[in-house]
Design a protein around this motif. Structure first.
Motif, PDB file in Angstrom:
ATOM      1  N   ARG A  29      52.028  36.694 -13.639  1.00 28.91           N
ATOM      2  CA  ARG A  29      52.354  36.319 -15.016  1.00 28.91           C
ATOM      3  C   ARG A  29      52.082  34.844 -15.304  1.00 28.91           C
ATOM      4  NH1 ARG A  29      56.452  40.366 -14.525  1.00 28.91           N
ATOM      5  NH2 ARG A  29      57.911  38.919 -13.543  1.00 28.91           N
ATOM      6  N   ILE A  30      51.775  34.058 -14.250  1.00 23.31           N
ATOM      7  CA  ILE A  30      51.467  32.640 -14.454  1.00 23.31           C
ATOM      8  C   ILE A  30      50.068  32.526 -15.059  1.00 23.31           C
ATOM      9  CG2 ILE A  30      51.181  30.394 -13.337  1.00 23.31           C
ATOM     10  CD1 ILE A  30      53.080  31.387 -11.153  1.00 23.31           C
ATOM     11  N   PRO A  31      49.922  31.816 -16.184  1.00 18.16           N
ATOM     12  CA  PRO A  31      48.616  31.744 -16.851  1.00 18.16           C
ATOM     13  C   PRO A  31      47.556  31.091 -15.963  1.00 18.16           C
ATOM     14  CG  PRO A  31      50.378  30.946 -18.281  1.00 18.16           C
ATOM     15  CD  PRO A  31      50.968  31.087 -16.919  1.00 18.16           C
ATOM     16  N   VAL A  32      46.324  31.555 -16.113  1.00 17.18           N
ATOM     17  CA  VAL A  32      45.183  30.960 -15.423  1.00 17.18           C
ATOM     18  C   VAL A  32      44.774  29.696 -16.161  1.00 17.18           C
ATOM     19  CG1 VAL A  32      42.797  31.328 -14.686  1.00 17.18           C
ATOM     20  CG2 VAL A  32      44.435  33.227 -14.623  1.00 17.18           C
ATOM     21  N   LEU A  33      44.426  28.658 -15.422  1.00 15.57           N
ATOM     22  CA  LEU A  33      44.033  27.389 -16.034  1.00 15.57           C
ATOM     23  C   LEU A  33      42.610  27.453 -16.579  1.00 15.57           C
ATOM     24  CD1 LEU A  33      45.370  24.887 -13.330  1.00 15.57           C
ATOM     25  CD2 LEU A  33      46.468  25.479 -15.506  1.00 15.57           C
ATOM     26  N   THR A  34      42.419  26.819 -17.707  1.00 13.48           N
ATOM     27  CA  THR A  34      41.059  26.622 -18.184  1.00 13.48           C
ATOM     28  C   THR A  34      40.429  25.477 -17.401  1.00 13.48           C
ATOM     29  OG1 THR A  34      41.702  25.012 -19.865  1.00 13.48           O
ATOM     30  CG2 THR A  34      41.764  27.357 -20.489  1.00 13.48           C
ATOM     31  N   LEU A  35      39.129  25.313 -17.540  1.00 13.45           N
ATOM     32  CA  LEU A  35      38.449  24.223 -16.846  1.00 13.45           C
ATOM     33  C   LEU A  35      39.021  22.873 -17.258  1.00 13.45           C
ATOM     34  CD1 LEU A  35      36.223  23.059 -15.046  1.00 13.45           C
ATOM     35  CD2 LEU A  35      34.653  23.228 -17.003  1.00 13.45           C
ATOM     36  N   GLU A  36      39.272  22.684 -18.563  1.00 14.66           N
ATOM     37  CA  GLU A  36      39.793  21.403 -19.048  1.00 14.66           C
ATOM     38  C   GLU A  36      41.196  21.147 -18.511  1.00 14.66           C
ATOM     39  OE1 GLU A  36      38.454  23.774 -20.911  1.00 14.66           O
ATOM     40  OE2 GLU A  36      36.521  22.782 -21.340  1.00 14.66           O
ATOM     41  N   GLU A  37      42.040  22.190 -18.484  1.00 11.39           N
ATOM     42  CA  GLU A  37      43.395  22.021 -17.960  1.00 11.39           C
ATOM     43  C   GLU A  37      43.369  21.681 -16.473  1.00 11.39           C
ATOM     44  OE1 GLU A  37      45.869  25.121 -20.863  1.00 11.39           O
ATOM     45  OE2 GLU A  37      44.888  25.848 -19.036  1.00 11.39           O
ATOM     46  N   GLU A  38      42.515  22.360 -15.721  1.00  8.02           N
ATOM     47  CA  GLU A  38      42.419  22.108 -14.282  1.00  8.02           C
ATOM     48  C   GLU A  38      41.942  20.688 -14.010  1.00  8.02           C
ATOM     49  OE1 GLU A  38      40.788  25.210 -11.547  1.00  8.02           O
ATOM     50  OE2 GLU A  38      39.256  23.678 -11.192  1.00  8.02           O
ATOM     51  N   GLN A  39      40.940  20.242 -14.751  1.00  7.60           N
ATOM     52  CA  GLN A  39      40.416  18.881 -14.574  1.00  7.60           C
ATOM     53  C   GLN A  39      41.488  17.845 -14.886  1.00  7.60           C
ATOM     54  OE1 GLN A  39      36.854  17.681 -14.029  1.00  7.60           O
ATOM     55  NE2 GLN A  39      36.922  19.629 -12.934  1.00  7.60           N
ATOM     56  N   SER A  40      42.244  18.089 -15.953  1.00  3.32           N
ATOM     57  CA  SER A  40      43.289  17.145 -16.344  1.00  3.32           C
ATOM     58  C   SER A  40      44.383  17.044 -15.280  1.00  3.32           C
ATOM     59  CB  SER A  40      43.899  17.579 -17.680  1.00  3.32           C
ATOM     60  OG  SER A  40      44.989  16.747 -18.029  1.00  3.32           O
ATOM     61  N   LEU A  41      44.833  18.198 -14.785  1.00  2.00           N
ATOM     62  CA  LEU A  41      45.872  18.198 -13.748  1.00  2.00           C
ATOM     63  C   LEU A  41      45.374  17.537 -12.466  1.00  2.00           C
ATOM     64  CD1 LEU A  41      47.337  21.805 -14.195  1.00  2.00           C
ATOM     65  CD2 LEU A  41      48.460  19.644 -14.777  1.00  2.00           C
ATOM     66  N   LEU A  51      53.294  14.799  -8.939  1.00  2.00           N
ATOM     67  CA  LEU A  51      53.555  16.045  -8.243  1.00  2.00           C
ATOM     68  C   LEU A  51      53.640  17.242  -9.181  1.00  2.00           C
ATOM     69  CD1 LEU A  51      56.137  14.960  -5.514  1.00  2.00           C
ATOM     70  CD2 LEU A  51      53.684  15.321  -5.294  1.00  2.00           C
ATOM     71  N   GLU A  52      54.065  17.031 -10.385  1.00  2.00           N
ATOM     72  CA  GLU A  52      54.112  18.138 -11.345  1.00  2.00           C
ATOM     73  C   GLU A  52      52.711  18.665 -11.629  1.00  2.00           C
ATOM     74  OE1 GLU A  52      56.558  19.951 -12.791  1.00  2.00           O
ATOM     75  OE2 GLU A  52      57.842  18.958 -11.328  1.00  2.00           O
ATOM     76  N   ALA A  53      51.726  17.771 -11.621  1.00  2.00           N
ATOM     77  CA  ALA A  53      50.346  18.203 -11.831  1.00  2.00           C
ATOM     78  C   ALA A  53      49.863  19.039 -10.651  1.00  2.00           C
ATOM     79  CB  ALA A  53      49.439  16.983 -12.026  1.00  2.00           C
ATOM     80  N   ALA A  54      50.213  18.590  -9.433  1.00  2.00           N
ATOM     81  CA  ALA A  54      49.846  19.364  -8.246  1.00  2.00           C
ATOM     82  C   ALA A  54      50.524  20.720  -8.267  1.00  2.00           C
ATOM     83  CB  ALA A  54      50.231  18.598  -6.989  1.00  2.00           C
ATOM     84  N   LYS A  55      51.784  20.740  -8.677  1.00  2.00           N
ATOM     85  CA  LYS A  55      52.516  22.000  -8.758  1.00  2.00           C
ATOM     86  C   LYS A  55      51.835  22.950  -9.743  1.00  2.00           C
ATOM     87  CE  LYS A  55      56.896  23.885 -10.375  1.00  2.00           C
ATOM     88  NZ  LYS A  55      58.236  23.565 -10.934  1.00  2.00           N
ATOM     89  N   GLY A  56      51.386  22.412 -10.868  1.00  2.00           N
ATOM     90  CA  GLY A  56      50.725  23.250 -11.862  1.00  2.00           C
ATOM     91  C   GLY A  56      49.463  23.897 -11.320  1.00  2.00           C
ATOM     92  N   MET A  57      48.668  23.143 -10.542  1.00  2.00           N
ATOM     93  CA  MET A  57      47.454  23.712  -9.957  1.00  2.00           C
ATOM     94  C   MET A  57      47.783  24.765  -8.913  1.00  2.00           C
ATOM     95  SD  MET A  57      44.740  20.564  -9.583  1.00  2.00           S
ATOM     96  CE  MET A  57      45.841  19.479  -8.675  1.00  2.00           C
ATOM     97  N   GLY A 102      32.462  18.769  -9.362  1.00  2.00           N
ATOM     98  CA  GLY A 102      31.792  19.729 -10.223  1.00  2.00           C
ATOM     99  C   GLY A 102      32.007  21.180  -9.854  1.00  2.00           C
ATOM    100  N   VAL A 103      33.020  21.487  -9.038  1.00  2.00           N
ATOM    101  CA  VAL A 103      33.339  22.874  -8.699  1.00  2.00           C
ATOM    102  C   VAL A 103      34.771  23.164  -9.104  1.00  2.00           C
ATOM    103  CG1 VAL A 103      31.725  22.929  -6.772  1.00  2.00           C
ATOM    104  CG2 VAL A 103      34.102  22.281  -6.355  1.00  2.00           C
ATOM    105  N   ARG A 104      35.059  24.447  -9.331  1.00  2.00           N
ATOM    106  CA  ARG A 104      36.419  24.841  -9.664  1.00  2.00           C
ATOM    107  C   ARG A 104      37.277  24.837  -8.405  1.00  2.00           C
ATOM    108  NH1 ARG A 104      37.320  27.288 -14.683  1.00  2.00           N
ATOM    109  NH2 ARG A 104      39.505  27.001 -14.059  1.00  2.00           N
ATOM    110  N   LEU A 105      38.553  24.655  -8.615  1.00  2.00           N
ATOM    111  CA  LEU A 105      39.486  24.599  -7.487  1.00  2.00           C
ATOM    112  C   LEU A 105      39.457  25.892  -6.684  1.00  2.00           C
ATOM    113  CD1 LEU A 105      41.773  23.363  -5.828  1.00  2.00           C
ATOM    114  CD2 LEU A 105      43.381  24.136  -7.599  1.00  2.00           C
TER     115      LEU A 105
END
Length: 287
Positions: A29-41, A51-57, A102-105
């Motif tokens: 149920r946890i939403p999948v990150l978009t590319l922009e959200e992942e890059q920002s975190l 650490l909250e950013a790391a937790k989000g990823m 330039g790659v996704r997590l």
């Protein structure tokens, strides 16, 4: 990451106490990150150690860890344990992820996730390790899917698997034997039939050095030999006894010349006295 970032492990532990299905349902149920959200975190964690950013990823990729773990369900290990190990790999990947490459997590983390699961499987699949070298580890995870049928590989299949995986044919044969074996208890279970006792390793892997009879026999022989040695040395005159002790029984053994200087005779004379004393002692041992 500090212990505050270990939320996935805590979630899995709590879910395991209730239901693994509940945990899987939660992470799905946890939403999948978009590319922009992942890059920002990723940049917030890399640049500001947030650490909250790391937790989000980490949280957004827990469902992927579950997906990878299910692929290793054929090894007979608990899925919850595989997920736990995969979560550790995911956190390691997040710590090392560079958003500017330039790659996704997910593409970067899959290698870390699988590496942790592989280590866990190799440690726990059997009591005795079946894969220790790099070639054996490669074979362990690839041999099964390279086999086209049940049963032992024939010569052509062995050579093909060896070529595919870049190992020697004898390494393929050795790993196949290891994979086909099973762990065996050292002793039979308490309710086993006495007629089956011979199949337990305890029945035929006897440690003779622990036998009370042999231990007593060795101790008695040692005491007898020591008594003969003491009696033989006692039968020598003082000079011969000193030569034997200095040449054979002392920690800092004397040379023939050392003893020659001590007694004012030639080294050859000391050699003759030593030979005569040893001959007399051998006679005493023979009695």
């Amino acid at each position: 990451m500090t212990s505050k970032a270990l939320i996935p492990s805590q979630m899995l532990t709590s879910a395991s106490l209730g239901s693994l299905d509940a945990y899987i349902g939660e992470v799905n149920r946890i939403p999948v990150l978009t590319l922009e959200e992942e890059q920002s975190l990723a940049r917030r964690f890399r640049d500001d150690e947030e650490l909250e950013a790391a937790k989000g990823m980490v949280m957004a990729h827990l469902r992927f860890v579950v997906h990878v773990a299910k692929g290793y369900s054929g090894y007979g290990l608990p899925l919850a344990d595989l997920i736990q190990e995969g979560n550790i790999g995911l956190m390691k990947a997040v710590k090392r992820f560079d958003p500017d490459v330039g790659v996704r997590l997910v593409s970067f983390a899959v290698h870390w996730i699988r590496a942790e699961m592989h280590e866990f499987i190799l440690r726990n699949w059997r009591i005795v390790k079946v894969a220790t070298t790099k070639a054996q580890r490669k074979l362990f995870f690839n041999l099964r899917k390279n086999k086209k049928r049940l049963g032992w590989l024939n010569a052509a299949e062995v050579n093909r698997v060896a070529d595919d995986l870049g190992v020697k044919p004898e390494v393929v044969l050795e790993m196949e034997k290891r994979l086909s074996g099973q762990d065996t208890a050292f002793d039979l279970p308490p309710n086993a039939d006495d007629d089956e006792a011979w199949v337990a390793p305890a029945a035929y892997l006897e440690n003779a050095s622990l036998s009370p009879e042999l231990t007593a026999e060795r101790d008695d022989m040692k005491a007898h030999q020591q008594a003969l040695l003491y009696r033989s040395i006692s039968s020598l005159d003082d000079r011969s006894r000193d030569i034997i002790s200095s040449r054979w029984l002392s920690e800092s053994k004397s040379t023939l010349q050392d003893l020659a200087n001590r007694y004012g005779v030639s080294a050859e004379r000391i050699r003759q006295l030593e030979a005569s004393a040893l001959k007399k002692m051998r006679t005493g041992f023979a009695i």
